[in-house]
Design a protein around this motif. Structure first.
Motif, short mmCIF file in Angstrom:
data_model
loop_
_atom_site.label_atom_id
_atom_site.label_comp_id
_atom_site.label_asym_id
_atom_site.label_seq_id
_atom_site.Cartn_x
_atom_site.Cartn_y
_atom_site.Cartn_z
N THR A 15 44.40 41.17 46.72
CA THR A 15 45.79 40.99 47.12
C THR A 15 46.35 39.73 46.48
O THR A 15 45.70 38.69 46.47
CB THR A 15 45.88 40.85 48.65
OG1 THR A 15 45.30 42.01 49.25
CG2 THR A 15 47.33 40.72 49.10
N ARG A 16 47.56 39.84 45.97
CA ARG A 16 48.27 38.66 45.47
C ARG A 16 48.79 37.82 46.64
O ARG A 16 49.05 38.35 47.72
CB ARG A 16 49.48 39.07 44.61
CG ARG A 16 49.11 39.69 43.28
CD ARG A 16 50.36 40.14 42.55
NE ARG A 16 51.18 39.01 42.10
CZ ARG A 16 51.15 38.50 40.88
NH1 ARG A 16 50.35 39.01 39.97
NH2 ARG A 16 51.94 37.49 40.55
N GLU A 23 54.78 45.09 47.13
CA GLU A 23 54.35 44.34 45.95
C GLU A 23 54.25 45.26 44.74
O GLU A 23 53.70 46.36 44.82
CB GLU A 23 52.98 43.69 46.22
CG GLU A 23 52.41 42.91 45.06
CD GLU A 23 53.27 41.72 44.68
OE1 GLU A 23 53.97 41.83 43.64
OE2 GLU A 23 53.26 40.72 45.43
N GLN A 26 49.84 43.57 40.42
CA GLN A 26 48.46 43.56 40.90
C GLN A 26 47.87 42.15 40.79
O GLN A 26 48.42 41.28 40.11
CB GLN A 26 47.62 44.56 40.13
CG GLN A 26 47.48 44.28 38.65
CD GLN A 26 46.83 45.43 37.91
OE1 GLN A 26 46.84 46.57 38.35
NE2 GLN A 26 46.23 45.12 36.76
N ALA A 27 46.75 41.95 41.47
CA ALA A 27 46.15 40.62 41.59
C ALA A 27 45.16 40.32 40.47
O ALA A 27 44.40 39.36 40.57
CB ALA A 27 45.47 40.49 42.95
N TRP A 28 45.14 41.09 39.42
CA TRP A 28 44.29 40.83 38.25
C TRP A 28 45.02 41.38 37.04
O TRP A 28 46.03 42.07 37.15
CB TRP A 28 42.92 41.49 38.42
CG TRP A 28 42.95 42.99 38.33
CD1 TRP A 28 42.75 43.76 37.22
CD2 TRP A 28 43.25 43.90 39.40
NE1 TRP A 28 42.89 45.09 37.54
CE2 TRP A 28 43.19 45.21 38.87
CE3 TRP A 28 43.55 43.74 40.75
CZ2 TRP A 28 43.44 46.34 39.64
CZ3 TRP A 28 43.79 44.87 41.52
CH2 TRP A 28 43.72 46.15 40.97
N ASN A 56 43.37 33.25 39.08
CA ASN A 56 44.72 33.33 39.66
C ASN A 56 44.73 33.74 41.12
O ASN A 56 45.34 33.09 41.96
CB ASN A 56 45.59 34.29 38.84
CG ASN A 56 46.02 33.69 37.52
OD1 ASN A 56 45.99 32.47 37.35
ND2 ASN A 56 46.40 34.53 36.58
N PHE A 57 44.08 34.87 41.44
CA PHE A 57 44.10 35.37 42.82
C PHE A 57 42.71 35.73 43.33
O PHE A 57 42.58 36.33 44.38
CB PHE A 57 45.03 36.57 42.94
CG PHE A 57 46.46 36.26 42.58
CD1 PHE A 57 47.27 35.56 43.47
CD2 PHE A 57 46.98 36.64 41.36
CE1 PHE A 57 48.58 35.25 43.14
CE2 PHE A 57 48.29 36.34 41.02
CZ PHE A 57 49.09 35.64 41.91
N THR A 79 46.51 29.78 45.36
CA THR A 79 45.33 30.43 44.79
C THR A 79 44.12 30.26 45.69
O THR A 79 43.34 31.20 45.89
CB THR A 79 45.05 29.87 43.39
OG1 THR A 79 46.09 30.28 42.50
CG2 THR A 79 43.71 30.36 42.85
N ALA A 82 44.41 32.75 48.41
CA ALA A 82 44.17 34.11 47.90
C ALA A 82 42.68 34.37 47.71
O ALA A 82 42.17 35.43 48.08
CB ALA A 82 44.93 34.30 46.58
N ASN A 86 40.57 37.14 49.70
CA ASN A 86 39.98 38.28 48.97
C ASN A 86 38.46 38.30 49.08
O ASN A 86 37.86 39.38 49.12
CB ASN A 86 40.44 38.25 47.52
CG ASN A 86 41.89 38.69 47.37
OD1 ASN A 86 42.34 39.59 48.08
ND2 ASN A 86 42.63 38.06 46.47
N GLN A 311 55.51 32.20 38.64
CA GLN A 311 54.21 32.00 39.27
C GLN A 311 53.16 32.33 38.23
O GLN A 311 53.10 33.45 37.75
CB GLN A 311 54.02 32.89 40.50
CG GLN A 311 52.69 32.65 41.22
CD GLN A 311 52.53 33.50 42.46
OE1 GLN A 311 53.09 34.59 42.54
NE2 GLN A 311 51.76 33.03 43.42
#
Length: 374
Positions: A15-16, A23, A26-28, A56-57, A79, A82, A86, A311
């Motif tokens: 998840t971001r 949203e 995506q978180a990657w 990043n996340f 970060t 996150a 995660n 961001q």
């Protein structure tokens, strides 16, 4: 947007942050996938540390967390949150999460770097690594191919060692660097410069916005900071190096001023600059936070803000919108939010949705300064 990353018969739910409804991102990214795919062929010692920079996340931290002890280095409080979220969501072992100014773990077997947007931060990190890394440590950096320039590779060659790159895959590329301990040099000091028209001397750590001069937006906003006896509590939201909050503290010595930023280097810079430029810091506080999450409702009289519009490498206005909503919640009745923004961003339209009155109190060809009253 589906939150599942699936590679090598393994799936992670990522998840971001900050979490948003509906949203679309995506978180990657492809750079994360390319690095994970490459490392799938590497034999990993389950007892020796893996060091991850600028995740990043949490995609990289989560992927490697059950393979060896992971230490993740980030300058971002968001970060950090996150990654923790995660890791927990995927029932993975905890990682050690530290900021960029902290000491790094000894004897890592593998260093994985997500290329930062800021080359000053990259140079800082490469110099830090050159002091630390053993000769047998594998160092791999990943990023978008379009953002890996010859000048980027020269930084790796200058500060860490011999460097080569991979072919591009899905517009991402890997950078491989062999550690050369003879390149180790003293760590650079924060940059320092003056703002003579406001009698300020500022210092900036490597990842602070506009590292070696006062950005033109902040310079313009300095002329519109008010001084009123009724101000008891003032917030510099997204404080950066603290120049706005420090000026507000000088103009309102009777008020409590708090600088807030999600960057650890920004907070460190702000704290040092307050000590350098204020006769007393008794009423000046600095904290790391996601916007104003940790502030009570109706606890401030004035919020000053030069909001970001990106961001990491993603252009977005959701951080500015969260800042505006948080300010509206935290301000007391008749409290004021004063912001600066590029004219084309049309911030007055957003502010009119949540504030009673919005005025333009300053403008030039590039910027507009708005005051919103609760």
């Amino acid at each position: 947007m589906k939150p599942e990353l699936t590679l090598h018969q393994r799936t992670l739910t990522l998840t971001r942050f900050p979490v948003r409804k509906n949203e679309t991102l995506q978180a990657w990214d492809a750079a994360d996938e390319y690095l994970i795919n490459h490392c799938h062929t590497i034999d990993i010692d389950p007892l020796r540390p893996i060091l991850i920079l600028n995740d990043n996340f949490g995609a990289l931290s989560c992927w490697f967390a059950n393979q060896a002890p992971v230490t993740t280095v980030t300058d971002s409080f968001i970060t950090q949150q996150a990654i923790i979220n995660n890791l927990n969501a995927n029932n993975l072992p905890a990682a050690t999460i530290i900021d960029c100014l902290a000491e790094l773990p000894e004897n890592p077997q593998l260093v994985l770097i997500k290329q930062p947007k800021n080359n000053r931060l990259l140079s800082w990190q490469l110099q830090q690594l050159c002091h630390l890394l053993p000769q047998d440590c594998v160092v791999i950096t990943t990023g978008k191919a379009k953002e890996i320039h010859s000048s980027t590779l020269k930084l790796f060659e200058k500060y860490l060692g011999t460097t080569k790159t991979s072919l591009a895959v899905k517009k991402a590329r890997l950078i491989f660097t062999t550690v050369n301990k003879s390149l180790a040099m003293p760590m650079p000091q924060p940059t320092s410069w003056t703002v003579p028209e406001h009698d300020l001397t500022m210092t900036n750590y490597a990842n602070v916005f506009s590292s070696d001069s006062l950005d033109i937006g902040g310079r313009f906003l300095l002329d519109f900071i008010p001084s009123k006896p009724q101000y008891k509590d003032i917030i510099d939201l997204g404080c950066g190096n603290g120049v706005i909050g420090i000026k507000a503290a000088r103009l309102n010595p009777h008020a409590n001023v708090t600088g807030v930023d999600e960057s650890f280097m920004a907070v460190a810079s702000c704290r040092e600059n307050a000590q350098l430029n204020l006769a007393s810091t008794k009423n000046f506080n600095v904290m790391v936070a996601n916007c104003l999450d940790d502030f009570n409702n109706q606890s401030a009289d004035l919020v000053l803000c030069n909001p970001p519009f990106h961001q990491n490498n993603t252009i977005t206005d959701h951080i500015a919108w969260q800042m505006f909503c948080d300010a509206q919640r935290v301000l007391r009745q008749n409290g004021e939010l004063i912001i600066i923004g590029n004219r084309q961003l049309q911030y007055h339209e957003k502010l009119n949705r949540i504030f009673t009155k919005v005025d333009t109190i300053g403008h030039n060809d590039k910027f507009v300064v708005l005051r919103a009253i609760k």
